[in-house]
Design an enzyme around this catalytic site. Structure first.
Site, PDB file in Angstrom:
ATOM      1  N   SER A 123       0.855  -1.187   0.000  1.00 21.49           N
ATOM      2  CA  SER A 123       0.000   0.000   0.000  1.00 21.49           C
ATOM      3  C   SER A 123       0.890   1.236   0.000  1.00 21.49           C
ATOM      4  CB  SER A 123      -0.904  -0.022   1.244  1.00 21.49           C
ATOM      5  OG  SER A 123      -1.638   1.172   1.333  1.00 21.49           O
ATOM      6  N   LYS A 151      -1.108  -1.196  -4.425  1.00 14.93           N
ATOM      7  CA  LYS A 151      -2.248  -0.313  -4.118  1.00 14.93           C
ATOM      8  C   LYS A 151      -1.707   1.087  -3.947  1.00 14.93           C
ATOM      9  CE  LYS A 151      -4.789   0.346   0.245  1.00 14.93           C
ATOM     10  NZ  LYS A 151      -5.542  -0.374   1.302  1.00 14.93           N
ATOM     11  N   LYS A 166      -2.604   5.059  -2.934  1.00 17.68           N
ATOM     12  CA  LYS A 166      -3.552   5.981  -2.309  1.00 17.68           C
ATOM     13  C   LYS A 166      -3.761   7.163  -3.248  1.00 17.68           C
ATOM     14  CE  LYS A 166      -3.901   4.132   1.885  1.00 17.68           C
ATOM     15  NZ  LYS A 166      -5.170   3.690   2.460  1.00 17.68           N
ATOM     16  N   ASP A 220      -6.911   3.421  -3.705  1.00 14.83           N
ATOM     17  CA  ASP A 220      -7.685   3.572  -2.471  1.00 14.83           C
ATOM     18  C   ASP A 220      -7.976   5.052  -2.239  1.00 14.83           C
ATOM     19  OD1 ASP A 220      -8.863   3.443   0.016  1.00 14.83           O
ATOM     20  OD2 ASP A 220      -7.196   2.442   1.028  1.00 14.83           O
ATOM     21  N   GLU A 272     -10.812   1.032  -4.040  1.00 17.73           N
ATOM     22  CA  GLU A 272     -11.220   0.858  -2.649  1.00 17.73           C
ATOM     23  C   GLU A 272     -11.844   2.144  -2.116  1.00 17.73           C
ATOM     24  OE1 GLU A 272      -7.955  -0.672  -0.327  1.00 17.73           O
ATOM     25  OE2 GLU A 272      -8.938  -0.269   1.574  1.00 17.73           O
ATOM     26  N   ASP A 283     -14.072  -0.624   2.323  1.00 18.10           N
ATOM     27  CA  ASP A 283     -13.231  -0.651   3.526  1.00 18.10           C
ATOM     28  C   ASP A 283     -14.039   0.028   4.642  1.00 18.10           C
ATOM     29  OD1 ASP A 283     -11.378  -0.103   5.535  1.00 18.10           O
ATOM     30  OD2 ASP A 283      -9.820   0.695   4.240  1.00 18.10           O
ATOM     31  N   LYS A 342     -10.864  -5.703   7.871  1.00 18.99           N
ATOM     32  CA  LYS A 342      -9.861  -5.357   8.879  1.00 18.99           C
ATOM     33  C   LYS A 342     -10.462  -5.735  10.219  1.00 18.99           C
ATOM     34  CE  LYS A 342      -8.193  -1.301   6.375  1.00 18.99           C
ATOM     35  NZ  LYS A 342      -7.987   0.158   6.380  1.00 18.99           N
ATOM     36  N   GLY A 354      -5.304  -3.516   6.676  1.00 20.14           N
ATOM     37  CA  GLY A 354      -4.595  -3.271   7.929  1.00 20.14           C
ATOM     38  C   GLY A 354      -4.777  -1.857   8.427  1.00 20.14           C
TER      39      GLY A 354
END
Ligand code: OSB
Ligand code: MG
Length: 369
Positions: A136, A162, A164, A189, A215, A240, A264, A292
């Site tokens: 991530s 992934k 952001k 994400d 996401e 998420d 998570k 996570g």
């Protein structure tokens, strides 16, 4: 098992480099280590891995400490519990505060593993020997810096990347990554930063990049608009922040708001609720993966055990501690080898809590008995 004492330890872990998401930039990761002591001399470790501010969700490490101390402790201290269901029921009247609940709930799973002489993997019904891991990547000051890190992680063998995003840092960065890496498993994400009114055209442009998933682009309490968006784009939406329980998962799936769920344990109140979501998704052909909250190795132990269950078919966010921190809170941190983590089969957590490291980063603690 009779709970005879509860210790809450707030730690602040300095980060090796900052981690930026659409909701802010972290340079220190706060977390709460929960220790449950039993009359038989067992000690269970758990973790409430919230953040210093209520930006990812409504909780903070201090709110976790307050909720456990003030409301959960009176329900469990000096009480006997034999099963996880009995334990969770004792404080189930408390609304929300899932990360706080997960701290004590995970510590109780550790006690169960010690009592029954089993690994967490065996207790939760894990089937995989290893789990695939993705990386991530936080938001960086420039697209070039994102490309450099994608390069590094692809070479290290991570199974998917992934990235952001936030409004203004999305289409161009994705286009550049795709130009350089046309075929890697790539996902984005948004951490709830977008809305349909202002950002529909950006969200539909992202559909051209053959992404594995996007996401949580929209707000956490907005299952309805996610369902509208999912009808307009081919890219699977993964939820998420919106999913805090198996009931939330049912509503998201029934309304067609997502095709994938990131589980998570912290966000949903712990391991038991994670298993319920996993099972519901499996029945409904919705693949899941383990996300996570930048946990220490203590919290990650539960994530890894869960991620070994059958319907966790997509790579987990499970970076090794040294990508973010100088030191872990366990003596034998997991390693990622060729994009995989070996699932421990030892009795208990599978990782040995390092009390000296915990003490080194402790900023506050309380021992309740
Ligand atoms: O949205 O998945 C997220 C980190 C902090 C808060 C939210 C998220 C993340 C991550 C990294 O993406 C997850 C991890 O490695 O623990
Ligand atoms: Mg996320």
């Amino acid at each position: 098992m009779k709970i005879t004492a509860i210790e809450l330890i707030k730690v602040a872990l300095p980060m090796t480099h900052s981690f930026e998401t659409s909701f802010g930039r972290l340079t220190t990761k706060d977390t709460l280590i929960v220790k449950l002591y039993t009359a038989d001399g067992l000690i269970g470790y758990g973790e409430s891995s919230a953040f210093h501010s209520p930006l990812y969700n409504a909780e903070t490490v201090d709110s976790c400490k307050y909720i456990i101390e003030t409301f959960i402790t009176p329900c469990i201290l000096q009480k006997n519990f034999e099963t996880i269901e009995e334990f969770v029921k004792a404080y189930s009247f408390i609304v929300g505060n899932e990360i706080a609940k997960a701290g004590v709930e995970t510590a109780f799973w550790h006690l169960l593993a010690l009592r029954d002489q089993k690994s967490l993997k065996e207790l939760v019904g894990g089937t995989r020997d290893t789990i695939p891991v993705g990386e991530s990547l936080g938001i960086k000051p420039s697209i070039e810096e994102v490309l450099e890190e994608v390069d590094l992680r692809v070479k290290e063998g991570y199974k998917r990347i992934k990235v952001k995003i936030k409004p203004g840092f999305d289409v161009e960065v994705t286009r550049k990554i795709r130009e350089k890496y046309p075929t890697i498993d790539l996902m984005l994400d948004g951490n709830s930063a977008y809305n349909l009114k202002d950002h529909l055209s950006i969200l539909t442009q992202l559909d051209q990049f053959n992404l594995m998933m996007i996401e949580q682009p929209l707000a956490s309490n907005d299952i309805i608009d996610h369902s509208t968006l999912q009808r307009l784009i081919e890219t699977p939406i993964c939820m998420d922040e919106s999913i805090c329980s198996a009931e939330d998962a049912r509503k998201a799936i029934q309304t067609g708001a997502c095709k994938i769920i990131n589980i998570k344990p912290g966000r949903v109140g712990g391991v038991l609720e994670s298993i319920k979501i996993h099972d519901y998704c499996e029945k409904n052909n919705i693949p899941v993966w383990c996300g996570g909250l930048l946990e220490s190795g203590i919290g990650r132990a539960f994530n890894i055990a869960l991620a070994s269950k059958s319907n966790y078919t997509l790579p987990a966010d499970m970076s090794p501690y040294n990508i973010y921190f100088h030191e872990d809170l366990v003596e034998n941190p997991f390693e990622v080898v060729n994009g995989e983590i070996k699932v421990p089969t030892e009795i208990g957590l599978g990782y040995t809590p390092n009390d000296a490291a915990i003490a080194k980063y402790t900023v506050e603690k309380v021992y309740l008995k």
